[in-house]
Structure formats: structure tokens, C-alpha cells
Scaffold this active site. Sequence first.
Site, PDB file in Angstrom:
ATOM      1  N   HIS A 163      -1.275  10.857   1.075  1.00 19.75           N
ATOM      2  CA  HIS A 163      -1.588  11.050  -0.345  1.00 19.75           C
ATOM      3  C   HIS A 163      -2.413  12.316  -0.596  1.00 19.75           C
ATOM      4  CE1 HIS A 163       0.134   7.259  -1.465  1.00 19.75           C
ATOM      5  NE2 HIS A 163      -0.727   6.553  -0.737  1.00 19.75           N
ATOM      6  N   ASP A 199       6.000   4.633   4.390  1.00 20.70           N
ATOM      7  CA  ASP A 199       4.936   3.842   3.796  1.00 20.70           C
ATOM      8  C   ASP A 199       5.436   3.161   2.518  1.00 20.70           C
ATOM      9  OD1 ASP A 199       1.668   3.909   4.144  1.00 20.70           O
ATOM     10  OD2 ASP A 199       2.248   3.590   2.063  1.00 20.70           O
ATOM     11  N   HIS A 201       3.897   3.090  -0.183  1.00 17.64           N
ATOM     12  CA  HIS A 201       3.505   3.970  -1.288  1.00 17.64           C
ATOM     13  C   HIS A 201       4.029   5.388  -1.051  1.00 17.64           C
ATOM     14  CE1 HIS A 201       0.426   0.762  -0.919  1.00 17.64           C
ATOM     15  NE2 HIS A 201       0.603   0.697  -2.229  1.00 17.64           N
ATOM     16  N   ASP A 288       2.732  -1.003   5.657  1.00 18.44           N
ATOM     17  CA  ASP A 288       2.408  -1.861   4.519  1.00 18.44           C
ATOM     18  C   ASP A 288       3.669  -2.353   3.823  1.00 18.44           C
ATOM     19  OD1 ASP A 288       2.883   0.753   3.789  1.00 18.44           O
ATOM     20  OD2 ASP A 288       1.118   0.964   2.520  1.00 18.44           O
TER      21      ASP A 288
END
Length: 347
Positions: A163, A199, A201, A288
Amino acid sequence: MLTFYNELHSQHRARYEMFRGELVPSFEVPERADMVVAELGRRNLGRIVTPHGVPLTSLERIHTPRYLHFLRHAWQDWLALDPDNANRDAVPSVWPVRTLRSDIEPDNFTARLGLYSMDNGTPLTAGTWTAAKTGADCAVNAAHALRLGERATFALTRPPGHHAGADFFGGYCFLNNAALAAQHLLDDGARRVAILDLDYHHGNGTQSIFYARNDVLFVSLHADPRQEYPFYLGHADETGADAGLGYNVNLPLPAGCPTAQWFTTLETACVRITMYAPDALVVSLGVDTYVGDPLSHFALQSGDYLRLGERLAYLNLPTAFILEGGYAVKELGINVVNVLEGFETAE
């Protein structure tokens, strides 16, 4: 598989984070990496080594000098405001959105903290710089080892990185380890590199770093950003700009999507990578996507990660795995090492 382990990762230990309007204990905890290194040792899946330190100039290939200077000195600046801040993490509260200026760095520390961040769920702590920098060392070392002949490497580190942009942190991330690994591969002689982000996200930082370039293909499977963090990037119509047009591939999936759909989408990603014909692959390995993850809504089971590793092995590319998210701490080691074992044992 050769693993580069960040032995200093636990120096970054956030006390709390802001989650859905509530101050809660941080989900991104040192035990995450501890579980993975323990599982690696239990299965004896190759050597675990300490990385060599890399110069700041290597980080400046991805991150701006102004941002790196901020990160290096942030904790001291935080303490200078009030010695009692030693007992509090630094959390941003203002941001330069839309028409506000970001080109001038404020003198006020609170304003600088907001200038370089994207959320208030990523506390900056006394050991953040040390942990993040050593994590970057792991990523660059993992990339370099591929160029020295290793088939696959693993950067076992936290905090995660995907990120983080060229000049901002957020989503628990401060330095973009996957981007640093890809850039080092290019600097070390690779013509083109693919990054596959798995991921839950979207890796908004990685996308933004390479968005206008064609020497790095970024492919991401992730939850639909209309519903999930980082919300403001990760849509399918984001395909790159200028020289990078066509070299950014987002494959958003609905929350709760069946595992079969996730693997079908992975196949689409793998075909696109094969068409690109990269010299090496960097995998942003977030687990995740696990059914029991407290922050996510996909349905992969632990056994599915063996299958994932197997499929990546069939790409037949020198591959650097970089640990990203995954917050079901108890199962994290099993899930991560299943990917690596699946990759290593694929026939």
C-alpha cells in the site's frame, strides 16, 4: 527456498489502530512473522538468512528522498513535540485532499504526518523505520539472489509494503518491498519484471509506482474497491498510462466469491504474465484471502495455498515472494508456508 528474515521486525509494534470508527488493538502484530518463521523451521524448507543492508540510494529508486527523510526522523520529531509522546504512537489526523497543496512540506509535524499518509489506521512507532528499512533490505536481497541463480526466494518481513506509494504510507505499509524488489531486478539486468499481487486488498502503492511504465507488469487479484480498502484504486478500468498503457491489470472480485472463481481469476492472471514473458516474477503474497481472516471476505482454505504455490511454479520463472497481509495469526504460518512448499514441490 532461500528466506531472508527480518529479525528486527518486532521493533514496529503498534498499540492501536482506528478501525471502522473505533480504536482497537492493532491487527498487524509481530506474531505474524513469528508464526511464519516457526513454520518454516518446522518443515525445514530451506535456509533462513539475515539480509545485508542496502544503501538509501536503493530505496530512492522507488521512494522520494523527501519522504524517506521524513520516515527516518519522524519518531524524533514526534518526541520533540512532547517527551510523553514516547508512550503514544503517532497517528495522522489531517490530509491534503483535492485542492489542498502537497508540494510544500509544512513545518508542523502533525501536518507533515498527514502529508505522507493515506489513513489513520497505520500508527508510526519508535521502531517503524528500523523494521521497515530492514524489511526493504530483505526484499532487495531476495531479488538479488534470483540474479545470482536462486530459483525462488522469500522476504519474510513485516510491516507489509504494497500500500506504500513513492511518498506516502498507509494500510500498515511504509516502504514498498515488492516495488523495491522489482526495481532491483531491473537495475541488475532484467529487461522486464512481473508483479503478481495476491493480497485480499489491492496494492495501490505498487500500481501507482509503475503505472506509466512498461518494464513492470502489475497484475492484482483483490476484493472490489467499491467495498474494501483501499477503496479509491483497484478498478478494472485502470490499465496504465502513457508507456504503461496495458501493463496494469486489475482483477477485482466480489466479497464472498467462491474459491473456484478465485482460482479461475488466478488463471487469467497467469496467462497475462506468460504473455508478457518477464525475466522474473515478484509475488506480493498476502494470505488474507483465507476464510478465517478477520479483515477479509474470501474463502480460501489452508490446503488451497498448496495449489496456489503449485500454479505459480508452473510459470517457470525466477520468483521472489514478499510477505504482505494476512491477519488470522494462528493459521498464518501454515498458509504462507503452504504456498512456498507447493511451489517447491511442484512436478
